[in-house]
Scaffold this motif. Structure first.
Motif, PDB file in Angstrom:
ATOM      1  N   ALA A   1       0.827  -1.205   0.000  1.00 49.13           N
ATOM      2  CA  ALA A   1       0.000   0.000   0.000  1.00 49.13           C
ATOM      3  C   ALA A   1       0.863   1.258   0.000  1.00 49.13           C
ATOM      4  CB  ALA A   1      -0.947   0.003   1.202  1.00 49.13           C
ATOM      5  N   LEU A   2       1.952   1.226   0.752  1.00 47.66           N
ATOM      6  CA  LEU A   2       2.893   2.350   0.772  1.00 47.66           C
ATOM      7  C   LEU A   2       3.516   2.554  -0.607  1.00 47.66           C
ATOM      8  CD1 LEU A   2       4.697   4.474   2.228  1.00 47.66           C
ATOM      9  CD2 LEU A   2       6.221   2.592   2.818  1.00 47.66           C
ATOM     10  N   LEU A   3       4.020   1.487  -1.191  1.00 51.17           N
ATOM     11  CA  LEU A   3       4.664   1.573  -2.497  1.00 51.17           C
ATOM     12  C   LEU A   3       3.684   2.026  -3.586  1.00 51.17           C
ATOM     13  CD1 LEU A   3       7.195   1.126  -4.201  1.00 51.17           C
ATOM     14  CD2 LEU A   3       6.486  -1.255  -4.467  1.00 51.17           C
ATOM     15  N   ILE A   4       2.488   1.463  -3.582  1.00 55.37           N
ATOM     16  CA  ILE A   4       1.483   1.832  -4.592  1.00 55.37           C
ATOM     17  C   ILE A   4       1.078   3.296  -4.430  1.00 55.37           C
ATOM     18  CG2 ILE A   4      -0.867   1.400  -5.425  1.00 55.37           C
ATOM     19  CD1 ILE A   4      -0.349  -1.592  -4.663  1.00 55.37           C
ATOM     20  N   GLY A   5       0.961   3.768  -3.184  1.00 48.83           N
ATOM     21  CA  GLY A   5       0.638   5.176  -2.945  1.00 48.83           C
ATOM     22  C   GLY A   5       1.704   6.104  -3.510  1.00 48.83           C
ATOM     23  N   LEU A   6       2.962   5.766  -3.256  1.00 50.93           N
ATOM     24  CA  LEU A   6       4.063   6.583  -3.784  1.00 50.93           C
ATOM     25  C   LEU A   6       4.062   6.570  -5.313  1.00 50.93           C
ATOM     26  CD1 LEU A   6       6.904   5.438  -1.345  1.00 50.93           C
ATOM     27  CD2 LEU A   6       5.741   7.663  -1.337  1.00 50.93           C
ATOM     28  N   LEU A   7       3.932   5.387  -5.907  1.00 54.14           N
ATOM     29  CA  LEU A   7       3.937   5.268  -7.370  1.00 54.14           C
ATOM     30  C   LEU A   7       2.733   5.950  -8.008  1.00 54.14           C
ATOM     31  CD1 LEU A   7       5.124   1.560  -7.746  1.00 54.14           C
ATOM     32  CD2 LEU A   7       6.451   3.649  -8.184  1.00 54.14           C
ATOM     33  N   PHE A   8       1.580   5.826  -7.379  1.00 53.93           N
ATOM     34  CA  PHE A   8       0.366   6.452  -7.904  1.00 53.93           C
ATOM     35  C   PHE A   8       0.551   7.967  -7.996  1.00 53.93           C
ATOM     36  CE2 PHE A   8      -3.734   8.528  -7.468  1.00 53.93           C
ATOM     37  CZ  PHE A   8      -4.524   7.851  -8.394  1.00 53.93           C
ATOM     38  N   HIS A   9       0.993   8.566  -6.903  1.00 56.31           N
ATOM     39  CA  HIS A   9       1.144  10.032  -6.883  1.00 56.31           C
ATOM     40  C   HIS A   9       2.261  10.503  -7.800  1.00 56.31           C
ATOM     41  CE1 HIS A   9      -2.012  10.953  -4.090  1.00 56.31           C
ATOM     42  NE2 HIS A   9      -1.617   9.952  -3.333  1.00 56.31           N
ATOM     43  N   ALA A  10       3.312   9.701  -7.928  1.00 60.52           N
ATOM     44  CA  ALA A  10       4.389  10.043  -8.870  1.00 60.52           C
ATOM     45  C   ALA A  10       3.867   9.987 -10.300  1.00 60.52           C
ATOM     46  CB  ALA A  10       5.567   9.097  -8.689  1.00 60.52           C
ATOM     47  N   ALA A  11       3.073   8.968 -10.625  1.00 63.88           N
ATOM     48  CA  ALA A  11       2.543   8.817 -11.985  1.00 63.88           C
ATOM     49  C   ALA A  11       1.532   9.911 -12.321  1.00 63.88           C
ATOM     50  CB  ALA A  11       1.901   7.440 -12.147  1.00 63.88           C
ATOM     51  N   VAL A  12       0.714  10.274 -11.349  1.00 59.16           N
ATOM     52  CA  VAL A  12      -0.349  11.259 -11.597  1.00 59.16           C
ATOM     53  C   VAL A  12       0.185  12.689 -11.578  1.00 59.16           C
ATOM     54  CG1 VAL A  12      -2.487  12.230 -10.647  1.00 59.16           C
ATOM     55  CG2 VAL A  12      -2.193   9.749 -10.777  1.00 59.16           C
ATOM     56  N   SER A  13       1.081  12.993 -10.639  1.00 61.46           N
ATOM     57  CA  SER A  13       1.509  14.384 -10.447  1.00 61.46           C
ATOM     58  C   SER A  13       3.013  14.592 -10.582  1.00 61.46           C
ATOM     59  CB  SER A  13       1.049  14.875  -9.071  1.00 61.46           C
ATOM     60  OG  SER A  13      -0.358  14.767  -8.952  1.00 61.46           O
ATOM     61  N   GLY A  14       3.729  13.586 -11.039  1.00 60.00           N
ATOM     62  CA  GLY A  14       5.155  13.751 -11.268  1.00 60.00           C
ATOM     63  C   GLY A  14       5.952  13.892  -9.982  1.00 60.00           C
ATOM     64  N   TRP A  15       7.077  14.605 -10.113  1.00 65.59           N
ATOM     65  CA  TRP A  15       7.991  14.790  -8.984  1.00 65.59           C
ATOM     66  C   TRP A  15       7.303  15.447  -7.792  1.00 65.59           C
ATOM     67  CZ3 TRP A  15      12.002  12.906  -6.840  1.00 65.59           C
ATOM     68  CH2 TRP A  15      12.752  13.631  -5.921  1.00 65.59           C
ATOM     69  N   GLY A  16       6.454  16.434  -8.041  1.00 61.04           N
ATOM     70  CA  GLY A  16       5.739  17.107  -6.950  1.00 61.04           C
ATOM     71  C   GLY A  16       4.813  16.147  -6.211  1.00 61.04           C
ATOM     72  N   GLY A  17       4.135  15.270  -6.959  1.00 64.57           N
ATOM     73  CA  GLY A  17       3.265  14.273  -6.334  1.00 64.57           C
ATOM     74  C   GLY A  17       4.041  13.283  -5.492  1.00 64.57           C
ATOM     75  N   LEU A  18       5.199  12.865  -6.007  1.00 67.53           N
ATOM     76  CA  LEU A  18       6.039  11.943  -5.251  1.00 67.53           C
ATOM     77  C   LEU A  18       6.548  12.604  -3.969  1.00 67.53           C
ATOM     78  CD1 LEU A  18       7.484   9.234  -4.948  1.00 67.53           C
ATOM     79  CD2 LEU A  18       9.360  10.178  -6.323  1.00 67.53           C
ATOM     80  N   GLN A  19       6.970  13.859  -4.057  1.00 71.13           N
ATOM     81  CA  GLN A  19       7.453  14.570  -2.862  1.00 71.13           C
ATOM     82  C   GLN A  19       6.343  14.691  -1.820  1.00 71.13           C
ATOM     83  OE1 GLN A  19       8.883  18.178  -4.819  1.00 71.13           O
ATOM     84  NE2 GLN A  19      10.967  17.665  -4.152  1.00 71.13           N
ATOM     85  N   HIS A  20       5.140  15.053  -2.270  1.00 69.50           N
ATOM     86  CA  HIS A  20       3.996  15.194  -1.366  1.00 69.50           C
ATOM     87  C   HIS A  20       3.684  13.847  -0.698  1.00 69.50           C
ATOM     88  CE1 HIS A  20       0.354  17.145   0.101  1.00 69.50           C
ATOM     89  NE2 HIS A  20      -0.325  16.076  -0.265  1.00 69.50           N
ATOM     90  N   SER A  21       3.711  12.789  -1.492  1.00 75.62           N
ATOM     91  CA  SER A  21       3.426  11.454  -0.988  1.00 75.62           C
ATOM     92  C   SER A  21       4.507  10.988  -0.005  1.00 75.62           C
ATOM     93  CB  SER A  21       3.307  10.491  -2.168  1.00 75.62           C
ATOM     94  OG  SER A  21       2.901   9.223  -1.755  1.00 75.62           O
ATOM     95  N   LEU A  22       5.760  11.227  -0.341  1.00 81.22           N
ATOM     96  CA  LEU A  22       6.864  10.863   0.560  1.00 81.22           C
ATOM     97  C   LEU A  22       6.778  11.619   1.883  1.00 81.22           C
ATOM     98  CD1 LEU A  22       9.969  10.603  -1.793  1.00 81.22           C
ATOM     99  CD2 LEU A  22       9.105   8.814  -0.264  1.00 81.22           C
ATOM    100  N   LEU A  23       6.475  12.900   1.803  1.00 80.85           N
ATOM    101  CA  LEU A  23       6.342  13.695   3.021  1.00 80.85           C
ATOM    102  C   LEU A  23       5.189  13.166   3.878  1.00 80.85           C
ATOM    103  CD1 LEU A  23       7.327  16.022   4.749  1.00 80.85           C
ATOM    104  CD2 LEU A  23       5.886  17.560   3.393  1.00 80.85           C
ATOM    105  N   GLY A  24       4.085  12.822   3.237  1.00 76.88           N
ATOM    106  CA  GLY A  24       2.964  12.239   3.977  1.00 76.88           C
ATOM    107  C   GLY A  24       3.347  10.934   4.648  1.00 76.88           C
ATOM    108  N   ALA A  25       4.111  10.093   3.937  1.00 78.56           N
ATOM    109  CA  ALA A  25       4.561   8.824   4.508  1.00 78.56           C
ATOM    110  C   ALA A  25       5.475   9.058   5.706  1.00 78.56           C
ATOM    111  CB  ALA A  25       5.266   7.986   3.444  1.00 78.56           C
ATOM    112  N   VAL A  26       6.382  10.015   5.578  1.00 79.41           N
ATOM    113  CA  VAL A  26       7.307  10.323   6.676  1.00 79.41           C
ATOM    114  C   VAL A  26       6.542  10.865   7.889  1.00 79.41           C
ATOM    115  CG1 VAL A  26       9.192  11.866   7.396  1.00 79.41           C
ATOM    116  CG2 VAL A  26       9.329  10.640   5.212  1.00 79.41           C
ATOM    117  N   VAL A  27       5.598  11.749   7.653  1.00 80.86           N
ATOM    118  CA  VAL A  27       4.806  12.314   8.759  1.00 80.86           C
ATOM    119  C   VAL A  27       3.978  11.206   9.427  1.00 80.86           C
ATOM    120  CG1 VAL A  27       2.904  13.878   9.341  1.00 80.86           C
ATOM    121  CG2 VAL A  27       4.766  14.664   7.857  1.00 80.86           C
TER     122      VAL A  27
END
Length: 178
Positions: free
Chosen positions: A37-63
């Protein structure tokens, strides 16, 4: 309706439904559930919103990870709970995962108090309970009332509230634009 947001809602709803069931039944959130679920969330946001989506998703995971890691360190949760919140954080982002954490903490408190009061008021019994002195009987009731609620349950409930709100907002969007 934005189809990608709808897909994200469905994926998170499925993930949390499985987590709810597994945590309620076993009291554990296994890696086979949280890590994909973590990996799919990161990949989903990267695919949909690019680098910004991946950063947002990574920050959410870290928080999400950090919020529960503090409780894990002091003995207030398990490692599965930590990874579960990290996975949800990857989907929700940093702000919403903090809100989910707060709402789930309130829900956990309310549910735990309700369970405690219910068990004490209605004289919860165990299958092994044997007649004993009054002091022993009261101690057994209090021990049963102290049983803990798996933390994934209120987290899922809080998540479903936000998923429902997001779904309602998505369903209303075409009406406002039309």
């Amino acid at each position: 309706m934005d189809k990608l947001n709808f897909v994200a809602i469905l994926l998170v709803a499925l993930f949390t439904a499985v987590a709810f069931y597994v945590d309620l039944r076993s009291g554990k959130l296994p890696n086979w559930l949280t890590m994909p679920a973590l990996l799919i969330g990161l990949l989903f946001h990267a695919a949909v919103s690019g680098w910004g989506g991946l950063q947002h998703s990574l920050l959410g995971a870290v928080v999400g990870f950090a919020l529960l890691f503090v409780l894990f360190i002091i003995g207030g949760g398990g490692g599965g709970d930590v990874k579960f919140m990290a996975a949800l954080g990857a989907w929700f982002g940093p702000v919403l995962i903090v809100i989910v954490f707060i709402v789930s903490a309130v829900l956990a408190l309310v549910i735990t108090v309700a369970i405690f009061v219910g068990k004490v008021m209605f004289g919860a019994k165990t299958d092994k309970e044997e007649p004993a002195e009054t002091g022993d009987s009261n101690r057994k009731k209090l021990d049963m009332a102290r049983q803990t609620l798996p933390y994934g349950v209120p987290v899922c409930l809080a998540s479903w509230v936000f998923l429902l709100l997001k779904l309602v907002a998505l369903l209303q969007t075409p009406l406002e634009n039309g």
